[in-house]
Design a protein around this motif. Structure first.
Motif, PDB file in Angstrom:
ATOM      1  N   ASP A   1       0.811  -1.222   0.000  1.00 33.84           N
ATOM      2  CA  ASP A   1       0.000   0.000   0.000  1.00 33.84           C
ATOM      3  C   ASP A   1       0.842   1.268   0.000  1.00 33.84           C
ATOM      4  OD1 ASP A   1      -2.524  -1.458   0.381  1.00 33.84           O
ATOM      5  OD2 ASP A   1      -1.733  -1.885   2.384  1.00 33.84           O
ATOM      6  N   LEU A   2       2.039   1.183   0.578  1.00 31.27           N
ATOM      7  CA  LEU A   2       2.840   2.388   0.793  1.00 31.27           C
ATOM      8  C   LEU A   2       4.322   2.075   0.652  1.00 31.27           C
ATOM      9  CD1 LEU A   2       3.183   5.351   1.871  1.00 31.27           C
ATOM     10  CD2 LEU A   2       3.157   4.368   4.192  1.00 31.27           C
ATOM     11  N   VAL A   3       5.034   2.996  -0.010  1.00 34.96           N
ATOM     12  CA  VAL A   3       6.492   2.947  -0.083  1.00 34.96           C
ATOM     13  C   VAL A   3       7.043   4.150   0.668  1.00 34.96           C
ATOM     14  CG1 VAL A   3       8.537   3.105  -1.557  1.00 34.96           C
ATOM     15  CG2 VAL A   3       6.566   1.766  -2.315  1.00 34.96           C
TER      16      VAL A   3
ATOM     17  N   ILE B   1       9.176   4.022  -8.652  1.00 30.93           N
ATOM     18  CA  ILE B   1       8.175   4.384  -9.658  1.00 30.93           C
ATOM     19  C   ILE B   1       8.381   3.567 -10.926  1.00 30.93           C
ATOM     20  CG2 ILE B   1       7.488   6.235 -11.251  1.00 30.93           C
ATOM     21  CD1 ILE B   1       7.917   8.191  -8.922  1.00 30.93           C
ATOM     22  N   GLU B   2       9.637   3.478 -11.361  1.00 32.51           N
ATOM     23  CA  GLU B   2       9.936   2.698 -12.571  1.00 32.51           C
ATOM     24  C   GLU B   2       9.526   1.241 -12.389  1.00 32.51           C
ATOM     25  OE1 GLU B   2      13.933   3.108 -14.013  1.00 32.51           O
ATOM     26  OE2 GLU B   2      14.035   5.212 -13.437  1.00 32.51           O
TER      27      GLU B   2
ATOM     28  N   GLY C   1       1.591   6.236  -6.982  1.00 33.33           N
ATOM     29  CA  GLY C   1       0.837   7.364  -6.454  1.00 33.33           C
ATOM     30  C   GLY C   1      -0.636   7.066  -6.281  1.00 33.33           C
ATOM     31  N   GLU C   2      -1.102   6.011  -6.940  1.00 33.00           N
ATOM     32  CA  GLU C   2      -2.501   5.592  -6.827  1.00 33.00           C
ATOM     33  C   GLU C   2      -2.588   4.167  -6.281  1.00 33.00           C
ATOM     34  OE1 GLU C   2      -4.838   6.244 -10.327  1.00 33.00           O
ATOM     35  OE2 GLU C   2      -3.913   8.184 -10.740  1.00 33.00           O
ATOM     36  N   ASP C   3      -2.096   3.196  -7.057  1.00 30.79           N
ATOM     37  CA  ASP C   3      -2.115   1.812  -6.573  1.00 30.79           C
ATOM     38  C   ASP C   3      -1.232   1.661  -5.335  1.00 30.79           C
ATOM     39  OD1 ASP C   3      -3.714   1.131  -8.731  1.00 30.79           O
ATOM     40  OD2 ASP C   3      -2.008   0.582  -9.994  1.00 30.79           O
ATOM     41  N   ILE C   4      -0.108   2.330  -5.366  1.00 32.43           N
ATOM     42  CA  ILE C   4       0.827   2.325  -4.237  1.00 32.43           C
ATOM     43  C   ILE C   4       1.223   3.765  -3.954  1.00 32.43           C
ATOM     44  CG2 ILE C   4       3.086   1.569  -3.385  1.00 32.43           C
ATOM     45  CD1 ILE C   4       2.897  -0.857  -5.223  1.00 32.43           C
TER      46      ILE C   4
ATOM     47  N   ASP D   1       3.426  15.434 -10.828  1.00 27.92           N
ATOM     48  CA  ASP D   1       2.756  14.498 -11.747  1.00 27.92           C
ATOM     49  C   ASP D   1       1.884  13.482 -11.037  1.00 27.92           C
ATOM     50  OD1 ASP D   1       4.046  15.801 -13.823  1.00 27.92           O
ATOM     51  OD2 ASP D   1       5.676  14.319 -13.967  1.00 27.92           O
ATOM     52  N   GLY D   2       1.911  13.487  -9.705  1.00 22.14           N
ATOM     53  CA  GLY D   2       1.081  12.568  -8.935  1.00 22.14           C
ATOM     54  C   GLY D   2       1.661  11.186  -8.751  1.00 22.14           C
TER      55      GLY D   2
END
Length: 224
Positions: free
Chosen positions: A124-126, A138-139, A149-152, A169-170
């Motif tokens: 859920d969170l990084v 992100i990559e 930013g959405e799924d995680i 960019d979110g």
């Protein structure tokens, strides 16, 4: 890069009458072995990041993975401790924590391993100890078909230009600054020490934090 192991060389400098001013990184050596230090409050940076996470997720059961900085370094140690302090009592659980050595490639590699082990749905969170590792995450998330930013959700520390752009960019959700503009204060302290003036042992430079909206307002006007 690390806090420990500086006692001998600092003692040699003291014995030789050479003043020592530390900038940015802290050491575990005795304070009488150096004149002063200027830098950031890494622990407070971790607290700020953790407070955002605590507010964002609250009591909801949250699986978090951590991208640690270089093992044994002051930022990694203190950012971890501050964050843990801030999320105590929440529903956030660190299911894994490994070092990415503060590098983008390291963050990507570790995140790829996390995704392989837990799946996109299992994270859920990084929490990344710096922007570069967050950008690597992100990559990895995008390569796996996820939406960062959405799924995680992702929270990082530094506020470098690429990180701030990802926030705008979110793809990153919150950034705590690690202000690098230390030179002017360091030069001032060098002059004071060489002039024989009394200085404090530590001087902290102020950090900020940024949401997506706040980052969009300042990204083009920042010095770094």
């Amino acid at each position: 890069m690390v806090e420990d192991g500086w006692d001998d060389v600092l003692q040699e400098a003291k014995d030789a009458g050479i003043p020592v001013i530390l900038e940015d990184r802290t050491v575990s050596a005795s304070e009488d072995l150096y004149d002063t230090w200027v830098g950031l409050d890494f622990h407070a940076e971790g607290v700020q990041a953790g407070e955002w996470a605590a507010t964002e997720f609250g009591d909801a059961e949250t699986n978090m993975v951590v991208l640690e900085g270089t093992t044994g370094s002051a930022p990694a140690n203190e950012r971890a401790a501050g964050f843990d302090e801030a999320i105590a009592g929440t529903g956030i659980t660190a299911i894994d924590s490994q070092t990415g050595d503060f590098t983008r490639d390291g963050g990507k590699s570790v995140m790829e391993g996390y995704i392989a082990n837990y799946g996109l749905d299992g994270i859920d969170l990084v929490y990344a100890h710096n922007d570069d590792m967050g950008l690597g995450a992100i990559e990895a998330i995008e390569s796996a078909g996820g939406v960062p930013g959405e799924d995680i959700k992702i929270v990082t520390i530094d506020a470098v230009k690429d990180g701030m752009q990802a926030l705008v960019d979110g793809k990153i959700n919150f950034i705590v600054e690690c202000n690098p503009l230390l030179g002017e204060k360091a030069a001032e302290l060098v002059k004071s020490v060489l002039a024989g003036e009394t200085v404090d042992k530590a001087y902290y430079v102020e950090d900020q934090s940024f949401t997506q909206e706040q980052a969009a307002e300042v990204i083009d006007s920042r010095a770094y």
